[in-house]
Design a protein around this motif. Sequence first.
Motif, PDB file in Angstrom:
ATOM      1  N   GLY A  52      -7.054 -13.010  15.609  1.00 32.70           N
ATOM      2  CA  GLY A  52      -6.485 -14.198  16.222  1.00 32.70           C
ATOM      3  C   GLY A  52      -7.422 -15.388  16.158  1.00 32.70           C
ATOM      4  N   THR A  53      -8.300 -15.386  15.141  1.00 31.14           N
ATOM      5  CA  THR A  53      -9.266 -16.473  15.041  1.00 31.14           C
ATOM      6  C   THR A  53      -9.953 -16.403  13.682  1.00 31.14           C
ATOM      7  N   ASP A  54     -10.972 -17.231  13.495  1.00 36.33           N
ATOM      8  CA  ASP A  54     -11.740 -17.241  12.255  1.00 36.33           C
ATOM      9  C   ASP A  54     -12.803 -16.141  12.273  1.00 36.33           C
ATOM     10  N   HIS A  55     -13.440 -15.955  11.119  1.00 39.64           N
ATOM     11  CA  HIS A  55     -14.388 -14.853  10.952  1.00 39.64           C
ATOM     12  C   HIS A  55     -15.582 -14.973  11.906  1.00 39.64           C
ATOM     13  N   HIS A  56     -16.125 -16.167  12.044  1.00 44.64           N
ATOM     14  CA  HIS A  56     -17.304 -16.332  12.886  1.00 44.64           C
ATOM     15  C   HIS A  56     -16.983 -16.046  14.359  1.00 44.64           C
ATOM     16  N   THR A  57     -15.832 -16.531  14.814  1.00 46.07           N
ATOM     17  CA  THR A  57     -15.447 -16.295  16.206  1.00 46.07           C
ATOM     18  C   THR A  57     -15.114 -14.833  16.424  1.00 46.07           C
ATOM     19  N   ALA A  58     -14.516 -14.194  15.425  1.00 47.76           N
ATOM     20  CA  ALA A  58     -14.215 -12.765  15.534  1.00 47.76           C
ATOM     21  C   ALA A  58     -15.495 -11.969  15.742  1.00 47.76           C
ATOM     22  N   ARG A  59     -16.539 -12.324  15.025  1.00 49.91           N
ATOM     23  CA  ARG A  59     -17.805 -11.620  15.202  1.00 49.91           C
ATOM     24  C   ARG A  59     -18.370 -11.866  16.600  1.00 49.91           C
ATOM     25  N   ALA A  60     -18.213 -13.089  17.098  1.00 50.64           N
ATOM     26  CA  ALA A  60     -18.704 -13.390  18.441  1.00 50.64           C
ATOM     27  C   ALA A  60     -17.942 -12.607  19.502  1.00 50.64           C
ATOM     28  N   LEU A  61     -16.651 -12.380  19.262  1.00 54.10           N
ATOM     29  CA  LEU A  61     -15.821 -11.648  20.220  1.00 54.10           C
ATOM     30  C   LEU A  61     -16.051 -10.150  20.145  1.00 54.10           C
ATOM     31  N   ARG A  62     -16.155  -9.635  18.945  1.00 55.98           N
ATOM     32  CA  ARG A  62     -16.136  -8.191  18.745  1.00 55.98           C
ATOM     33  C   ARG A  62     -17.506  -7.548  18.848  1.00 55.98           C
ATOM     34  N   ARG A  63     -18.552  -8.308  18.737  1.00 58.90           N
ATOM     35  CA  ARG A  63     -19.903  -7.756  18.780  1.00 58.90           C
ATOM     36  C   ARG A  63     -20.071  -6.677  17.708  1.00 58.90           C
ATOM     37  N   ASN A  64     -20.067  -5.402  18.107  1.00 59.46           N
ATOM     38  CA  ASN A  64     -20.341  -4.332  17.153  1.00 59.46           C
ATOM     39  C   ASN A  64     -19.090  -3.686  16.579  1.00 59.46           C
ATOM     40  N   HIS A  65     -17.917  -4.281  16.830  1.00 58.56           N
ATOM     41  CA  HIS A  65     -16.677  -3.679  16.345  1.00 58.56           C
ATOM     42  C   HIS A  65     -16.474  -3.954  14.859  1.00 58.56           C
ATOM     43  N   GLN A  66     -15.708  -3.096  14.217  1.00 58.86           N
ATOM     44  CA  GLN A  66     -15.303  -3.342  12.845  1.00 58.86           C
ATOM     45  C   GLN A  66     -14.373  -4.551  12.809  1.00 58.86           C
ATOM     46  N   SER A  67     -14.383  -5.276  11.701  1.00 56.98           N
ATOM     47  CA  SER A  67     -13.596  -6.507  11.603  1.00 56.98           C
ATOM     48  C   SER A  67     -12.309  -6.338  10.814  1.00 56.98           C
ATOM     49  N   ASP A  68     -12.028  -5.122  10.322  1.00 58.91           N
ATOM     50  CA  ASP A  68     -10.864  -4.942   9.467  1.00 58.91           C
ATOM     51  C   ASP A  68      -9.666  -4.329  10.192  1.00 58.91           C
ATOM     52  N   GLY A  69      -9.764  -4.113  11.488  1.00 61.90           N
ATOM     53  CA  GLY A  69      -8.657  -3.552  12.244  1.00 61.90           C
ATOM     54  C   GLY A  69      -8.496  -2.053  12.108  1.00 61.90           C
ATOM     55  N   SER A  70      -9.425  -1.388  11.412  1.00 62.58           N
ATOM     56  CA  SER A  70      -9.277   0.045  11.157  1.00 62.58           C
ATOM     57  C   SER A  70      -9.390   0.879  12.426  1.00 62.58           C
ATOM     58  N   GLU A  71     -10.027   0.343  13.464  1.00 66.76           N
ATOM     59  CA  GLU A  71     -10.190   1.086  14.709  1.00 66.76           C
ATOM     60  C   GLU A  71      -8.989   0.944  15.646  1.00 66.76           C
ATOM     61  N   PHE A  72      -8.004   0.174  15.235  1.00 68.36           N
ATOM     62  CA  PHE A  72      -6.883  -0.125  16.122  1.00 68.36           C
ATOM     63  C   PHE A  72      -6.180   1.119  16.658  1.00 68.36           C
ATOM     64  N   PRO A  73      -5.841   2.110  15.825  1.00 67.25           N
ATOM     65  CA  PRO A  73      -5.173   3.301  16.381  1.00 67.25           C
ATOM     66  C   PRO A  73      -6.010   3.998  17.453  1.00 67.25           C
ATOM     67  N   GLN A  74      -7.331   4.063  17.248  1.00 73.20           N
ATOM     68  CA  GLN A  74      -8.188   4.701  18.239  1.00 73.20           C
ATOM     69  C   GLN A  74      -8.250   3.882  19.529  1.00 73.20           C
ATOM     70  N   HIS A  75      -8.327   2.559  19.387  1.00 71.19           N
ATOM     71  CA  HIS A  75      -8.326   1.697  20.567  1.00 71.19           C
ATOM     72  C   HIS A  75      -7.016   1.827  21.336  1.00 71.19           C
ATOM     73  N   LEU A  76      -5.896   1.908  20.595  1.00 65.66           N
ATOM     74  CA  LEU A  76      -4.597   2.062  21.235  1.00 65.66           C
ATOM     75  C   LEU A  76      -4.529   3.369  22.017  1.00 65.66           C
ATOM     76  N   ALA A  77      -4.980   4.455  21.407  1.00 63.17           N
ATOM     77  CA  ALA A  77      -4.954   5.751  22.089  1.00 63.17           C
ATOM     78  C   ALA A  77      -5.817   5.723  23.342  1.00 63.17           C
ATOM     79  N   GLU A  78      -6.978   5.093  23.258  1.00 60.43           N
ATOM     80  CA  GLU A  78      -7.858   5.001  24.423  1.00 60.43           C
ATOM     81  C   GLU A  78      -7.202   4.197  25.537  1.00 60.43           C
TER      82      GLU A  78
END
Length: 335
Positions: free
Chosen positions: A119-145
Amino acid sequence: MSENKRLHNIEFSVLDLAPILEGSTAANSFKDSLRLAQHVEDFGYKRYWVAEHHNMPGIASSATAIVIGYIAAGTSKIRVGSGGIMLPNHAPLVVAEQFGSLESMYPGRIDLGLGRAPGTDHHTARALRRNHQSDGSEFPQHLAELRSYLKPATPSPVRAIPGEGLDIPIWLLGSSGFSAQLAAQQGLPFAFASHFAPDYLLPALDLYRKNFRPSQVLEKPYVMIGVNVIASETDEKARWLATSQEQAFLNIIHGKSGQLKPPVQNMDEIWSPYEKTLVQKMLHYSVTGSQTTVREKLQSFLDETGADEMIVNTHVFDQEERINTYRLLAEAVKR
């Protein structure tokens, strides 16, 4: 596909990006959003969703859960929710606690729509996500959690309080087949962002419906599609109002962001023929015109998609004209 659905037989909802108008402020944007929500509640719309965007000078809804609470507090019956929360930006526990709090304050009125984009540009995504992956691959795991935190209390060292055991409807949002497939596997309702990404809508809906597995949440597929609507008393006036939307989408293809601009008399003085083609392609699931024009075009979308619900976004500079669009649309679809 439509199963002879008519507009008056499906639900209509509102997607609000909390636009900041050129020369205005976020404070005014919030006041306008609340006033719009109060009007559409009276007009009979089912839900009012706000979207998470960051680092965008023209969108005020970055702190989405706070805006949802503000809208819910100023209304009484319309469902209020996220369209959506970009889950990879947040710890699932925090989302469970935030929406558990909202559901506890406004029981039976809160929706949790989830997306996997930043929902933003690459630089802001990094600022928001910290150590998270940036490609959305963790989404199913985040949803389950996240869903695990909302289940009734179980022996666990980490609990979402408030949150656990609350019935908060979860929607998956997307503009591709990834979320369509995941929503089908999980038996969740699916909303497609056709209001800005129309190309993959029909394949995504087909993928969702063909692979849907009934769940405790949903017995059969439920689809909501995003549409842009600008309605006025005449086609000509609506087309003039729509030049604000066209300027906004022109900025998107230029990779720029900015505040919503007032309408202009002639877009051909602003865009090239190639840019016009690109904007019109992005706005495929959009309708601009009088009540008759709007009704006919939306029925065509319904025939094409068989949607169960449409969520309407309106890029209109003048607040009174924005409210008027939703009034005219509500009247048109009830006929």
